[in-house]
Design a protein around this motif. Structure first.
Motif, PDB file in Angstrom:
ATOM      1  N   GLY A  42       0.807  -1.203   0.000  1.00  0.00           N
ATOM      2  CA  GLY A  42       0.000   0.000   0.000  1.00  0.00           C
ATOM      3  C   GLY A  42       0.839   1.251   0.000  1.00  0.00           C
ATOM      4  N   CYS A  43       0.164   2.389   0.098  1.00  0.00           N
ATOM      5  CA  CYS A  43       0.821   3.692  -0.009  1.00  0.00           C
ATOM      6  C   CYS A  43       0.353   4.649   1.068  1.00  0.00           C
ATOM      7  CB  CYS A  43       0.465   4.346  -1.342  1.00  0.00           C
ATOM      8  SG  CYS A  43       1.180   3.583  -2.779  1.00  0.00           S
ATOM      9  N   PRO A  45      -0.351   8.119   0.237  1.00  0.00           N
ATOM     10  CA  PRO A  45      -0.421   9.088  -0.858  1.00  0.00           C
ATOM     11  C   PRO A  45      -0.364  10.515  -0.294  1.00  0.00           C
ATOM     12  CG  PRO A  45      -2.249   7.506  -0.936  1.00  0.00           C
ATOM     13  CD  PRO A  45      -1.599   7.396   0.404  1.00  0.00           C
ATOM     14  N   CYS A  54      -8.819   6.559   3.296  1.00  0.00           N
ATOM     15  CA  CYS A  54     -10.036   5.929   2.792  1.00  0.00           C
ATOM     16  C   CYS A  54     -10.866   5.410   3.961  1.00  0.00           C
ATOM     17  CB  CYS A  54      -9.704   4.715   1.932  1.00  0.00           C
ATOM     18  SG  CYS A  54      -8.417   4.942   0.718  1.00  0.00           S
ATOM     19  N   PRO A  68      -4.694   3.343   1.586  1.00  0.00           N
ATOM     20  CA  PRO A  68      -4.985   2.390   0.516  1.00  0.00           C
ATOM     21  C   PRO A  68      -3.941   1.271   0.503  1.00  0.00           C
ATOM     22  CG  PRO A  68      -4.234   4.490  -0.394  1.00  0.00           C
ATOM     23  CD  PRO A  68      -4.378   4.679   1.077  1.00  0.00           C
ATOM     24  N   ARG A  83       0.269   0.617  -6.416  1.00  0.00           N
ATOM     25  CA  ARG A  83      -0.414   1.550  -7.320  1.00  0.00           C
ATOM     26  C   ARG A  83      -1.843   1.081  -7.616  1.00  0.00           C
ATOM     27  NH1 ARG A  83       4.531   1.064 -10.039  1.00  0.00           N
ATOM     28  NH2 ARG A  83       5.824   2.906  -9.801  1.00  0.00           N
ATOM     29  N   GLU A  85      -3.773  -0.978  -5.837  1.00  0.00           N
ATOM     30  CA  GLU A  85      -4.624  -0.870  -4.650  1.00  0.00           C
ATOM     31  C   GLU A  85      -5.044   0.582  -4.400  1.00  0.00           C
ATOM     32  OE1 GLU A  85      -6.187  -2.927  -2.698  1.00  0.00           O
ATOM     33  OE2 GLU A  85      -5.367  -4.790  -3.490  1.00  0.00           O
ATOM     34  N   THR A  86      -4.124   1.508  -4.604  1.00  0.00           N
ATOM     35  CA  THR A  86      -4.454   2.921  -4.424  1.00  0.00           C
ATOM     36  C   THR A  86      -5.531   3.343  -5.415  1.00  0.00           C
ATOM     37  OG1 THR A  86      -2.247   3.394  -3.580  1.00  0.00           O
ATOM     38  CG2 THR A  86      -3.524   5.271  -4.392  1.00  0.00           C
ATOM     39  N   GLU A  89      -8.974   1.765  -4.505  1.00  0.00           N
ATOM     40  CA  GLU A  89      -9.601   2.285  -3.291  1.00  0.00           C
ATOM     41  C   GLU A  89      -9.855   3.783  -3.314  1.00  0.00           C
ATOM     42  OE1 GLU A  89      -7.625   0.791   0.203  1.00  0.00           O
ATOM     43  OE2 GLU A  89      -7.726  -1.264  -0.543  1.00  0.00           O
ATOM     44  N   THR A  90      -9.185   4.504  -4.211  1.00  0.00           N
ATOM     45  CA  THR A  90      -9.338   5.968  -4.216  1.00  0.00           C
ATOM     46  C   THR A  90      -9.705   6.547  -5.581  1.00  0.00           C
ATOM     47  OG1 THR A  90      -7.042   6.515  -4.787  1.00  0.00           O
ATOM     48  CG2 THR A  90      -7.546   6.126  -2.438  1.00  0.00           C
ATOM     49  N   VAL A  94      -0.896   7.281  -8.216  1.00  0.00           N
ATOM     50  CA  VAL A  94       0.260   7.778  -7.471  1.00  0.00           C
ATOM     51  C   VAL A  94       1.521   7.538  -8.281  1.00  0.00           C
ATOM     52  CG1 VAL A  94      -0.720   7.568  -5.154  1.00  0.00           C
ATOM     53  CG2 VAL A  94       0.404   5.588  -6.203  1.00  0.00           C
TER      54      VAL A  94
END
Length: 183
Positions: A42-43, A45, A54, A68, A83, A85-86, A89-90, A94
């Protein structure tokens, strides 16, 4: 595990010859079924002095806030997984991913690899996985409703490192004892 994925025969939990721990072994074909930890990527961001969080729209911990992250899929790199997953979820992309934390959670057989990342644009939005997506400064982080201890630990580390702008990669672990203390 009750049955072999190779032949359908019954499996038993036993220590195979030359091994040092119990494994599910098929009594019919002899296949040893290794079960290994899951890797979560995950990140964090980042946009200016805020991070993208999130509010989960799925279980476990539906309604709680997180960064995320999710399970790495076969055939993708850890950065590609973070990337993906981000984005899932968003709805946002990124860039400039840098490894930040690797956290072992041995008692649930997971390893988290979290990256620092820069948001490419302010195009985030709710998704099927996230009921709400929001940029938050440190003083708006909803600490009392963070979904997972590993996310809480990662956020604490990030905000501790930010004043010095020193985000070195570190390995850590969450033990059941530590998790019980902050739950």
């Amino acid at each position: 595990m009750n049955f072999c994925s190779q032949c359908g025969g019954p499996v038993t939990l036993t220590v195979p010859a030359g091994d040092d721990r119990p494994r599910h072994v098929c009594q019919a074909c002899g296949t040893i079924h290794y079960q290994n930890p899951k890797l979560v990527v995950g990140c964090i961001p980042i946009w200016d002095d805020r991070i993208l969080m999130c509010r989960r729209n799925i279980n476990p911990r539906k309604g709680y806030w997180t960064l995320p992250a999710g399970f790495l899929e076969n055939g993708e790199t850890v950065a590609d997984g973070a990337r993906r997953e981000t984005f899932e979820e968003t709805g946002s992309r990124v860039t400039d991913l840098r490894p930040y934390r690797m956290i072992d959670i041995v008692h649930i057989n997971q390893i988290y690899l979290m990256f620092l990342a820069r948001l490419e644009a302010l195009d985030f939005h709710p998704t099927p996985e996230s009921a709400e997506v929001k940029l938050m400064p440190e003083d708006e982080i909803p600490w009392e409703t963070i979904a997972f201890n590993v996310v809480e630990k990662t956020l604490h580390d990030f905000f501790q490192d930010r004043p010095e702008n020193r985000f070195e990669f570190q390995m850590d672990r969450i033990d059941l004892k530590w998790q019980e203390i902050i739950s």
